[in-house]
Design an enzyme around this catalytic site. Structure first.
Site, PDB file in Angstrom:
ATOM      1  N   ARG A  41       0.817  -1.220   0.000  1.00  0.00           N
ATOM      2  CA  ARG A  41       0.000   0.000   0.000  1.00  0.00           C
ATOM      3  C   ARG A  41       0.851   1.272   0.000  1.00  0.00           C
ATOM      4  O   ARG A  41       0.436   2.287  -0.551  1.00  0.00           O
ATOM      5  CB  ARG A  41      -0.954  -0.005   1.193  1.00  0.00           C
ATOM      6  CG  ARG A  41      -2.153  -0.878   0.928  1.00  0.00           C
ATOM      7  CD  ARG A  41      -3.134  -0.789   2.056  1.00  0.00           C
ATOM      8  NE  ARG A  41      -4.402  -1.403   1.678  1.00  0.00           N
ATOM      9  CZ  ARG A  41      -5.282  -1.866   2.537  1.00  0.00           C
ATOM     10  NH1 ARG A  41      -5.048  -1.788   3.830  1.00  0.00           N
ATOM     11  NH2 ARG A  41      -6.411  -2.392   2.122  1.00  0.00           N
ATOM     12  N   LYS A 202     -17.347 -17.917   3.225  1.00  0.00           N
ATOM     13  CA  LYS A 202     -18.805 -18.035   3.376  1.00  0.00           C
ATOM     14  C   LYS A 202     -19.596 -17.488   2.201  1.00  0.00           C
ATOM     15  O   LYS A 202     -19.209 -16.487   1.613  1.00  0.00           O
ATOM     16  CB  LYS A 202     -19.236 -17.267   4.626  1.00  0.00           C
ATOM     17  CG  LYS A 202     -18.689 -17.843   5.902  1.00  0.00           C
ATOM     18  CD  LYS A 202     -19.236 -17.036   7.059  1.00  0.00           C
ATOM     19  CE  LYS A 202     -18.503 -17.360   8.330  1.00  0.00           C
ATOM     20  NZ  LYS A 202     -18.437 -16.198   9.208  1.00  0.00           N
ATOM     21  N   GLY A 386      -8.975  -9.134  -0.434  1.00  0.00           N
ATOM     22  CA  GLY A 386      -7.879  -9.244   0.513  1.00  0.00           C
ATOM     23  C   GLY A 386      -7.114 -10.556   0.475  1.00  0.00           C
ATOM     24  O   GLY A 386      -5.918 -10.588   0.196  1.00  0.00           O
ATOM     25  N   GLY A 409     -12.332  -4.840   1.274  1.00  0.00           N
ATOM     26  CA  GLY A 409     -13.733  -4.449   1.449  1.00  0.00           C
ATOM     27  C   GLY A 409     -14.198  -3.507   0.347  1.00  0.00           C
ATOM     28  O   GLY A 409     -15.307  -3.656  -0.181  1.00  0.00           O
TER      29      GLY A 409
HETATM   30  N1  ADP Z   1     -12.920 -24.979   2.394  1.00  0.00           N
HETATM   31  C1  ADP Z   1     -12.754 -24.007   3.284  1.00  0.00           C
HETATM   32  N2  ADP Z   1     -13.163 -24.186   4.556  1.00  0.00           N
HETATM   33  C2  ADP Z   1     -12.985 -23.196   5.460  1.00  0.00           C
HETATM   34  N3  ADP Z   1     -12.416 -22.001   5.195  1.00  0.00           N
HETATM   35  C3  ADP Z   1     -11.993 -21.799   3.936  1.00  0.00           C
HETATM   36  C4  ADP Z   1     -12.146 -22.782   2.931  1.00  0.00           C
HETATM   37  N4  ADP Z   1     -11.638 -22.290   1.784  1.00  0.00           N
HETATM   38  C5  ADP Z   1     -11.177 -21.067   2.063  1.00  0.00           C
HETATM   39  N5  ADP Z   1     -11.378 -20.759   3.345  1.00  0.00           N
HETATM   40  C6  ADP Z   1     -10.965 -19.544   4.060  1.00  0.00           C
HETATM   41  O1  ADP Z   1     -11.598 -18.415   3.530  1.00  0.00           O
HETATM   42  C7  ADP Z   1     -10.850 -17.300   3.948  1.00  0.00           C
HETATM   43  C8  ADP Z   1     -10.982 -16.195   2.962  1.00  0.00           C
HETATM   44  O2  ADP Z   1     -12.303 -15.823   2.890  1.00  0.00           O
HETATM   45  P1  ADP Z   1     -12.740 -14.378   2.451  1.00  0.00           P
HETATM   46  O3  ADP Z   1     -12.375 -13.431   3.521  1.00  0.00           O
HETATM   47  O4  ADP Z   1     -14.157 -14.495   2.058  1.00  0.00           O
HETATM   48  O5  ADP Z   1     -11.845 -14.098   1.171  1.00  0.00           O
HETATM   49  P2  ADP Z   1     -11.302 -12.730   0.643  1.00  0.00           P
HETATM   50  O6  ADP Z   1     -10.533 -12.091   1.765  1.00  0.00           O
HETATM   51  O7  ADP Z   1     -10.452 -13.067  -0.517  1.00  0.00           O
HETATM   52  O8  ADP Z   1     -12.490 -11.941   0.244  1.00  0.00           O
HETATM   53  C9  ADP Z   1      -9.411 -17.759   4.070  1.00  0.00           C
HETATM   54  O9  ADP Z   1      -8.954 -17.463   5.365  1.00  0.00           O
HETATM   55  C10 ADP Z   1      -9.492 -19.248   3.836  1.00  0.00           C
HETATM   56  O10 ADP Z   1      -8.733 -20.013   4.749  1.00  0.00           O
HETATM   57  O1  X15 Z   2      -7.450  -2.503   5.233  1.00  0.00           O
HETATM   58  C1  X15 Z   2      -8.471  -1.968   4.826  1.00  0.00           C
HETATM   59  O2  X15 Z   2      -9.529  -2.667   4.351  1.00  0.00           O
HETATM   60  P1  X15 Z   2      -9.475  -4.215   3.815  1.00  0.00           P
HETATM   61  O3  X15 Z   2      -8.893  -5.065   4.930  1.00  0.00           O
HETATM   62  O4  X15 Z   2     -10.928  -4.547   3.551  1.00  0.00           O
HETATM   63  O5  X15 Z   2      -8.639  -4.239   2.565  1.00  0.00           O
HETATM   64  C2  X15 Z   2      -8.617  -0.469   4.750  1.00  0.00           C
HETATM   65  O6  X15 Z   2      -7.459   0.183   5.188  1.00  0.00           O
HETATM   66  C3  X15 Z   2      -9.853  -0.025   5.513  1.00  0.00           C
HETATM   67  O7  X15 Z   2      -9.659  -0.297   6.866  1.00  0.00           O
HETATM   68  P2  X15 Z   2     -10.952  -0.490   7.809  1.00  0.00           P
HETATM   69  O8  X15 Z   2     -11.643  -1.764   7.379  1.00  0.00           O
HETATM   70  O9  X15 Z   2     -10.404  -0.548   9.224  1.00  0.00           O
HETATM   71  O10 X15 Z   2     -11.856   0.707   7.596  1.00  0.00           O
END
Ligand code: ADP
Ligand code: X15
Length: 429
Positions: A41, A202, A386, A409
């Site tokens: 970043r 999820k 992320g 996000g």
């Molecule tokens: N089959 C699974 N069972 C449980 N958790 C999983 C599975 N596949 C992926 N994950 C978990 O999902 C998480 C990511 O989910 P999410 O936050 O929705 O993705 P992103 O951050 O890319 O949007 C990871 O920490 C990963 O370990």
């Molecule tokens: O790390 C951030 O968001 P992200 O983890 O969704 O990429 C941004 O810096 C926003 O931070 P916040 O979710 O505490 O408002």
């Protein structure tokens, strides 16, 4: 997409000698010794800052770090100063606060082409409340507002949204513009066929993005923990895999929607299962059901060769009790890869499995490698989320992709078609 894309640009702004308030997202991870563990970043913020400095602006940098409740030393931006200075090639000073007399004095001392970093703007609770008086105080520091904090653009905070009401011109920085060009532009007018790969834990966290993408894509590939809700909805045994019981009907309706829209929805045919959610879990490949496209269950296929050589075979179409799916299997990787070969634009959000555990990272890595390969052949590849970004970086493939979003996000909300307050607040082009 609901967020307007045509925001006013930095390039049309008079900058020489001007005090420019730049909202950047320097929310980087730090270890226990305050070392930066990923400076993506900071590097992403550099082009805009350099441009401003090169055009004689007096640059005031504002960011948050973490989610502090009041002034919290461990969330100070001070540990970022050496890296920021190194990347900019000048010594950046840091203030002890982001508003107040001392800050005003330091701002007055910034030379043309120089930069000052303000202390964590979230040390003031008024920031997250989008307090107008606080926003006015921030605005009073400068003559131009630049928002380059894409990662925080989904927050209507004082420094990301409120300040734009009191400080004009209010324009987008280069990073913000690039993110919008890809995440709005490429998705609104994709080269076809257009594919989305959605994974992660999820269904509930990805409903919006799946529904929105179903309006646009030709292919939708699903992976990660969310697939077991789809499987359960179809009556399959999923063992102790992650499931959202209250989303079974939703999963069925998404499958129906894909059918109606003519979207080819692909679920993994085989999954790697584990006996517990842990890096040292015992694992085996469980071949479940080979679905060519989910809306036309075509044939059942068990990959005997692979299974016989390496792994124990379990009955197709079910995961045994006590086992959970933690990654997509080799057959799915092959099917997904072949289908991806036919596409021209791919957007990926969410890992295919628990990539944090080495044993269950293969599916996510394979998809990352496939996208890297396709990028080299002119396919537009956009990583918007992320954990998917972390996975691509872990595989060392970040520079191979067309675009990697700096906002988890924010990119998700944008792909869902939600307006981003930090973008809406900027001047129209
Ligand atoms: N089959 C699974 N069972 C449980 N958790 C999983 C599975 N596949 C992926 N994950 C978990 O999902 C998480 C990511 O989910 P999410 O936050 O929705 O993705 P992103 O951050 O890319 O949007 C990871 O920490 C990963 O370990
Ligand atoms: O790390 C951030 O968001 P992200 O983890 O969704 O990429 C941004 O810096 C926003 O931070 P916040 O979710 O505490 O408002």
């Amino acid at each position: 997409m609901a967020t307007k894309k045509s925001v006013s640009s930095l390039k049309e702004t008079d900058l020489k000698g001007k005090r420019v308030f730049v909202r950047v997202d320097l929310n980087v991870p730090l270890d226990d010794n305050f070392n930066i563990t990923d400076d993506t970043r900071i590097r992403a913020a550099v082009p805009t800052i350099k441009y401003l400095m090169d055009h004689g602006a007096r640059v005031i940098l504002c960011s948050h770090l973490g989610r502090p409740k009041g002034v919290t030393p461990k969330y100070s931006l001070k540990p970022l100063v050496p890296r920021l200075s190194e990347l900019l090639g000048v010594e950046v000073k840091i203030a002890n606060d982001c508003i107040g007399e001392e800050v005003e004095k330091l701002v007055a001392e910034i030379p043309g082409g120089g930069a000052l970093l303000l202390e964590n703007v979230r040390f003031h609770k008024e920031e997250e409340k989008n307090d107008p008086e606080f926003a006015k105080k921030l605005a009073s520091l400068a003559e131009v507002y630049v928002n380059d904090a894409f990662g925080t653009a989904h927050r209507a905070h004082a420094s990301t949204e409120g300040v734009a009401k009191y400080l004009k011109p209010a324009v987008a920085g280069f990073l913000m513009q690039k993110e919008l060009d890809y995440l709005v532009g490429a998705v609104a007018n994709p080269k076809k066929p257009f594919a989305a790969i959605v994974g992660g834990s999820k269904v509930s966290s990805k409903i919006g993005v799946i529904e929105s993408l179903l309006e646009k894509v030709d292919f939708l590939f699903l992976g990660g923990g969310m697939i077991y809700t789809f499987y359960k909805a179809q009556g399959y045994s999923i063992g102790s895999s992650l499931v959202e019981e209250d989303k079974l009907d939703l999963a069925t309706s998404l499958i129906e929607k894909a059918k109606v829209k003519g979207v080819k929805l692909l679920l993994p045919a085989d999954v790697v299962v584990a006996d517990k959610f842990a890096p040292d879990a015992n694992s085996k490949v469980c071949i479940i059901v080979r679905l060519n496209y989910v809306h036309s269950l075509e044939y059942v296929h068990v990959n005997l060769l692979f299974s016989a050589i390496f792994l124990q075979v379990v009955p197709a179409s079910e995961i045994a009790d006590g086992w959970m799916g933690l990654d997509i299997g080799p057959d799915s990787i092959k099917t997904f890869s072949e289908a991806l070969d036919t596409t021209k634009t791919i957007i990926w959000n969410g890992p295919m499995g628990v990539f944090e555990f080495e044993k269950f990272a293969a599916g996510t890595e394979a998809i990352a490698w496939k996208l890297a390969e396709l990028s080299g052949k002119g396919v537009t590849t956009i990583i918007g989320g992320g954990d998917s970004v972390a996975a691509v970086e872990k595989a060392g493939l970040a520079d191979k992709m067309s675009h990697i979003s700096t906002g988890g996000g924010a990119s998700l909300e944008l792909l869902e078609g939600k307006p981003l307050p930090g973008v809406l607040a900027l001047d129209d082009a």
